[in-house]
Motif scaffolding. Structure first.
Motif, mmCIF file in Angstrom:
data_model
loop_
_atom_site.group_PDB
_atom_site.id
_atom_site.type_symbol
_atom_site.label_atom_id
_atom_site.label_comp_id
_atom_site.label_asym_id
_atom_site.label_seq_id
_atom_site.Cartn_x
_atom_site.Cartn_y
_atom_site.Cartn_z
ATOM 1 N N THR A 1 0.834 -1.194 0.000
ATOM 2 C CA THR A 1 0.000 0.000 0.000
ATOM 3 C C THR A 1 0.869 1.245 0.000
ATOM 4 O OG1 THR A 1 -1.683 -1.185 1.255
ATOM 5 C CG2 THR A 1 -1.853 1.209 1.187
ATOM 6 N N LEU B 1 -10.814 -7.530 -2.478
ATOM 7 C CA LEU B 1 -9.960 -6.359 -2.291
ATOM 8 C C LEU B 1 -10.725 -5.054 -2.508
ATOM 9 C CD1 LEU B 1 -6.816 -7.806 -4.061
ATOM 10 C CD2 LEU B 1 -6.913 -7.078 -1.671
ATOM 11 N N ARG C 1 -12.005 -3.118 0.508
ATOM 12 C CA ARG C 1 -11.097 -2.418 1.423
ATOM 13 C C ARG C 1 -11.162 -0.915 1.197
ATOM 14 N NH1 ARG C 1 -6.095 -5.549 3.267
ATOM 15 N NH2 ARG C 1 -6.821 -7.700 3.293
#
Length: 243
Positions: free
Chosen positions: A10, A100, A103
């Motif tokens: 990230t 994903l 998120r």
């Protein structure tokens, strides 16, 4: 339901960030699948994280520490069903994307899929499925059925699989194959590309010069300086972030 092993990189700063999925190949020896790890792809994934993508290295079922048996069989060498195997690969990638996207900090409308070898043909199969939010795919040396150096089971059936993908794929794709690829040679890669695009698929094919002992490994840490500008040019062309 299955748990899939993943390593997620990230970038710093506030989102929403585009999402990049990096997915692996399939070793010729079945015993090697469980020994694979996300860390093998870490430096490659970092190239996308540095460009601002939340980047997930995803191990599919039957590889590394992911649950489930290996589902990517393509049958006998004389009668393979490559399209089914590739769509199975795609189903794991699409399922990972769906998780994903939940998120925080991820732009669910800017998703890039990057695959190598079996993961490369899987990325093309994802493009054929056109899942919501996926806007492009990159195929490094994609294909299936390589039994030994220069030998591929039923080449015509593999070409037909790419034609099948091209019939429904509508997103832009980048394909990169090296001249000395020991799995899928330039002639065969060109046949993949022609079958895909003539069926309606959108692809930019780059056939590079030789890389190392076997160009099938171009998408690697040592190959970054070679493939980085190709990827940046493609991303810039389709309006996704680069440097």
């Amino acid at each position: 339901d299955y748990d899939l092993e993943a390593q997620i990189l990230t970038p710093p700063g506030e989102g929403p960030r585009p999402l990049a999925i990096v997915t692996h190949g399939s070793p010729r020896r079945a015993s090697s699948r469980s020994k694979m790890t996300t860390h093998q792809y870490f430096h490659r994934a970092m190239e996308f994280a540095r460009r601002g993508y939340v980047t997930a290295i995803v191990m599919r079922r039957g590889y590394g520490r992911s649950e489930g048996r290996w589902y990517e069989e393509y049958g006998e060498c004389d009668f393979p069903y490559y399209d089914k195997a590739a769509f199975t690969t795609a189903s794991d990638i699409i399922a990972a994307i769906a998780e994903l996207k939940k998120r925080p900090g991820i732009d669910a409308n800017r998703i890039l899929v990057v695959g190598q070898s079996a993961g490369g043909i899987g990325a093309v199969a994802v493009a054929a499925k056109n899942p919501p939010g996926v806007v492009a795919a990159i195929n490094f040396a994609g294909g299936r059925g390589s039994r030994s150096h220069g030998e591929v089971c039923s080449e015509g059936e593999l070409v037909d699989a790419f034609e099948t993908f091209g019939e429904t794929a509508r997103m832009p794709t980048l394909w990169v194959y090296a001249e000395n690829d020991g799995f899928f040679n330039p002639r065969l890669a060109r046949r993949f590309y022609e079958a895909f695009t003539e069926a309606g698929g959108k692809a930019d094919l780059i056939q590079t010069g030789p890389f190392g002992r076997d160009g099938h490994g171009l998408f690697s840490y040592n190959g970054i300086s070679r493939w980085r500008p190709m990827v940046d040019d493609f991303l810039r062309k389709i309006g996704l972030p680069t440097w």
